[in-house]
Design an enzyme around this catalytic site. Sequence first.
Site, short mmCIF file in Angstrom:
data_model
loop_
_atom_site.label_atom_id
_atom_site.label_comp_id
_atom_site.label_asym_id
_atom_site.label_seq_id
_atom_site.Cartn_x
_atom_site.Cartn_y
_atom_site.Cartn_z
N ALA A 32 0.24 -6.02 -8.04
CA ALA A 32 0.33 -6.08 -9.49
C ALA A 32 1.69 -6.69 -9.82
CB ALA A 32 0.21 -4.68 -10.07
N GLY A 47 -1.82 -4.03 -5.42
CA GLY A 47 -3.00 -4.41 -6.19
C GLY A 47 -3.78 -5.55 -5.54
N GLU A 88 -5.90 -3.91 -3.07
CA GLU A 88 -6.91 -3.16 -3.83
C GLU A 88 -7.97 -4.09 -4.41
OE1 GLU A 88 -3.65 -1.33 -6.06
OE2 GLU A 88 -4.46 0.62 -5.51
N GLU A 110 3.43 0.32 -2.70
CA GLU A 110 3.85 0.90 -3.99
C GLU A 110 4.94 1.94 -3.82
OE1 GLU A 110 0.69 0.36 -3.07
OE2 GLU A 110 -0.44 -0.47 -4.76
C1 HXC Z 1 5.89 -10.04 -9.48
C2 HXC Z 1 6.26 -11.12 -7.49
C3 HXC Z 1 5.51 -10.15 -6.80
C4 HXC Z 1 4.94 -9.09 -7.55
C5 HXC Z 1 6.22 -11.59 -5.39
N1 HXC Z 1 6.67 -11.98 -6.58
N2 HXC Z 1 5.52 -10.47 -5.50
N3 HXC Z 1 6.44 -11.07 -8.82
N4 HXC Z 1 5.15 -9.09 -8.89
N5 HXC Z 1 4.17 -8.17 -7.00
C6 HXC Z 1 7.49 -13.15 -6.88
C7 HXC Z 1 8.93 -12.98 -6.47
O1 HXC Z 1 9.64 -12.26 -7.44
C8 HXC Z 1 9.37 -14.41 -6.35
O2 HXC Z 1 9.63 -14.95 -7.62
C9 HXC Z 1 8.14 -15.12 -5.82
O3 HXC Z 1 7.04 -14.26 -6.13
C10 HXC Z 1 8.19 -15.31 -4.32
O4 HXC Z 1 8.42 -14.06 -3.70
P1 HXC Z 1 9.55 -13.82 -2.60
O5 HXC Z 1 9.83 -12.37 -2.59
O6 HXC Z 1 10.69 -14.74 -2.82
O7 HXC Z 1 8.76 -14.27 -1.29
P2 HXC Z 1 9.00 -13.74 0.21
O8 HXC Z 1 10.46 -13.60 0.50
O9 HXC Z 1 8.17 -14.64 1.06
O10 HXC Z 1 8.40 -12.25 0.23
C11 HXC Z 1 7.01 -12.08 0.06
C12 HXC Z 1 6.70 -10.58 -0.23
C13 HXC Z 1 7.59 -10.10 -1.40
C14 HXC Z 1 7.02 -9.76 1.04
C15 HXC Z 1 5.23 -10.46 -0.53
O11 HXC Z 1 7.45 -11.01 -2.49
C16 HXC Z 1 7.24 -8.74 -1.90
O12 HXC Z 1 7.61 -7.74 -1.30
N6 HXC Z 1 6.57 -8.68 -3.06
C17 HXC Z 1 6.22 -7.41 -3.70
C18 HXC Z 1 5.11 -6.74 -2.96
C19 HXC Z 1 4.77 -5.41 -3.61
O13 HXC Z 1 5.63 -4.51 -3.67
N7 HXC Z 1 3.55 -5.32 -4.11
C20 HXC Z 1 3.10 -4.09 -4.78
C21 HXC Z 1 3.34 -4.21 -6.26
S1 HXC Z 1 2.93 -2.74 -7.08
P3 HXC Z 1 11.13 -15.24 -8.16
O14 HXC Z 1 10.90 -15.94 -9.46
O15 HXC Z 1 11.77 -13.93 -8.27
O16 HXC Z 1 11.74 -16.11 -7.09
C22 HXC Z 1 1.25 -2.77 -7.18
C23 HXC Z 1 0.64 -1.59 -7.87
C24 HXC Z 1 -0.84 -1.73 -7.98
O17 HXC Z 1 0.59 -3.65 -6.75
C25 HXC Z 1 -1.37 -0.54 -8.68
C26 HXC Z 1 -1.81 -0.75 -10.05
C27 HXC Z 1 -0.91 -1.46 -10.97
#
Ligand code: HXC
Length: 257
Positions: A65, A108, A111, A131
Amino acid sequence: MSFETLLTERRDRVAIITLNRPQALNALNSTVMRELRQLLGELEADAGIGAVVLTGSEKAFAAGADIKEMQSLDFVDAYTGGFIGGWDEVAGFRKPIIAAVSGFALGGGCELAMMCDFIIASKTAKFGQPEITLGIIPGMGGSQRLTRAVGKAKAMDLCLTGRMMDAVEAESAGLVARLVEPERLLDEAVEAATKIAAFSLPSVLMAKEAVNRAFEQTLTEGLRSERRLFHALFATEDQKEGMAAFVEKRKPVFRNR
Ligand code: HXC
């Protein structure tokens, strides 16, 4: 129809939906949810479509998400606004939908892949429910669907540590139906969807419904509802056609009636 966050393509009776927010690794924001719901609603009503493939980019199916969108949300807004409740409609899509996953399927994103009927993954795929690292828990079904897919031990491991599972582990754990080389991913998924879309639609919908009931009912109730659906299919023209074709040693021509 054009969308801000989705690309769409048709190949015969198969619709391919590609999540398209490359700048955010396909993070699922409210626009993605709204557009996907709208598109799936149209595809469900479209008699020309028999199955759907949902995919992302090579690097990410979806990295979760959208954290930036969620960051400032408070409890009252989340609760009263039914935050992310619209994803239930995606899970309720009645036609078969295959997730073709390459790269990150996190939070998400994992999911969403699990809302699909089955997952075909590239060897580069990585699944996880990170998360916990953000101070929250899965909210789009991860604690429930992942646990049903891989069992308590691995689901607890993933949800509590936030670690990622690679594609080989995900396949051996039962999350992934087929594992393929990256260059085969979309073709494999489209071929599977094409095969499904050529079968009789009533039987396909009922097969999906019957399997899904295994997750919602007791064995006795599930067996009873399977039997009812099975009996019902003898009211279709396609059952007559399918069996006649077998006996006459020819290919069936299903009319979805
Ligand atoms: C918003 C995101 C994002 C996310 C990545 N980006 N994941 N933006 N929401 N979930 C954005 C980054 O901010 C960045 O933009 C760009 O995408 C590239 O990501 P990087 O981090 O620079 O890439 P990398 O170093 O290759 O790392 C990849 C990654 C990492 C390991 C996947 O991006 C990451 O950990 N993302 C978050 C994963 C996560 O925690 N997902 C769960 C979210 S909570 P900018 O502009 O900043 O450069 C969830 C809850 C669901 O899903 C339940 C209901 C809501």
